[in-house]
Design a protein around this motif. Structure first.
Motif, mmCIF file in Angstrom:
data_model
loop_
_atom_site.group_PDB
_atom_site.id
_atom_site.type_symbol
_atom_site.label_atom_id
_atom_site.label_comp_id
_atom_site.label_asym_id
_atom_site.label_seq_id
_atom_site.Cartn_x
_atom_site.Cartn_y
_atom_site.Cartn_z
ATOM 1 N N GLY A 190 0.752 -1.301 0.151
ATOM 2 C CA GLY A 190 -0.083 0.006 0.007
ATOM 3 C C GLY A 190 0.702 1.418 -0.031
ATOM 4 N N ARG A 241 -9.355 -0.689 -0.196
ATOM 5 C CA ARG A 241 -8.627 0.058 -1.450
ATOM 6 C C ARG A 241 -8.726 -0.740 -2.683
ATOM 7 N NH1 ARG A 241 -2.215 1.950 -1.716
ATOM 8 N NH2 ARG A 241 -2.209 2.269 -3.993
ATOM 9 N N ASP A 255 -9.213 0.305 -6.643
ATOM 10 C CA ASP A 255 -8.012 0.611 -7.397
ATOM 11 C C ASP A 255 -7.391 -0.860 -7.784
ATOM 12 O OD1 ASP A 255 -5.135 0.837 -7.710
ATOM 13 O OD2 ASP A 255 -4.919 2.024 -6.033
ATOM 14 N N ALA A 295 -8.742 3.370 3.976
ATOM 15 C CA ALA A 295 -7.996 2.589 3.056
ATOM 16 C C ALA A 295 -6.911 2.036 3.415
ATOM 17 C CB ALA A 295 -7.529 3.586 1.631
#
Length: 231
Positions: free
Chosen positions: A98, A136, A140, A231
């Motif tokens: 991340g 997330r 994404d 997130a």
């Protein structure tokens, strides 16, 4: 020794999956199990575990908020030498992917971590949890792909590095785990998520080494989710 990031260390008011696993092992014939490690606190140094009766001697771990394979590979050797764990229970990778490193470099850091642990104790064994993509990944697609790519590389690494002297075990995704029910913010485990994470490790320990017993996850109501999840 439990090793991980924010999902493992927990925050003030959490039980943590470490607590759930410790109690399960005590109930399943492994009452002499010790949790070891250089740290014992929750996030920001808190000692406010949801159950204040969680013994101080059982709170030990090697986990840190915002820390991943990248960071803990630097300290695992010293931790293993000092505290002499025979088994590592590892939940790492999400924070790396991340914020810090792509799938290939994260896998390289995982290899370094295992090399350092084995240099400190050649007969150490480990149970590794694959990355559970957080909220997330819902939007994404590149991040979701990196999580999938890393999990594939981690499986290859475990298969390559496992030996009779130092066996490695990769768990599956915790059975029934969903972000809606098993996290309180799309990343960090809720009460049911703590049980499911503990179950993944407990079931792997039992299947691989007949240690403890399978984990019965209790039926718990879903938590109300916030309108904007982290997130």
């Amino acid at each position: 020794m439990c090793v991980g990031d924010s999902m493992t260390i927990g925050g003030a008011g959490d039980f943590t999956w470490r607590y759930r696993l410790w109690h399960h092992l005590r109930r399943s014939g492994a009452e002499h199990t010790e949790f070891v490690g250089p740290r014992s606190v929750l996030h920001e140094g808190s000692q406010e575990y949801a159950d204040p009766a969680f013994p101080a001697a059982a709170r030990a771990h090697l986990a840190g908020w915002g820390e991943g394979w990248l960071h803990l590979s630097e300290v695992v050797g010293d931790a293993v030498r000092e505290h002499r764990p025979d088994t590592l229970l590892i939940s790492l990778g999400l924070i790396d992917l991340g914020f810090y490193t792509g799938a290939e470099q994260t896998a390289a850091n995982a290899r370094r971590f295992l090399d350092e642990a084995r240099a400190a104790r050649p007969e150490i064994r480990a149970v590794l949890l694959p990355v559970i993509p957080n909220v997330r990944a819902d939007t994404d697609v590149l991040f979701a792909a990196e999580c999938a790519r890393f999990n594939g590389l981690l499986a290859e690494l475990v298969a390559e590095l496992t030996t009779e002297r130092s066996p490695l075990v990769l768990t599956g995704r915790p059975a029934g785990y969903t972000l809606e029910h098993d996290t309180h913010d799309g990343t960090h485990p809720s009460e049911s998520g703590e049980h499911r994470l503990a179950a993944a490790f407990a079931d792997a320990l039992h299947a691989a080494w007949s240690f403890g017993a399978p984990y019965a996850v209790p039926a718990l109501p879903a938590l109300a989710q916030p309108s904007a999840r982290a997130a």
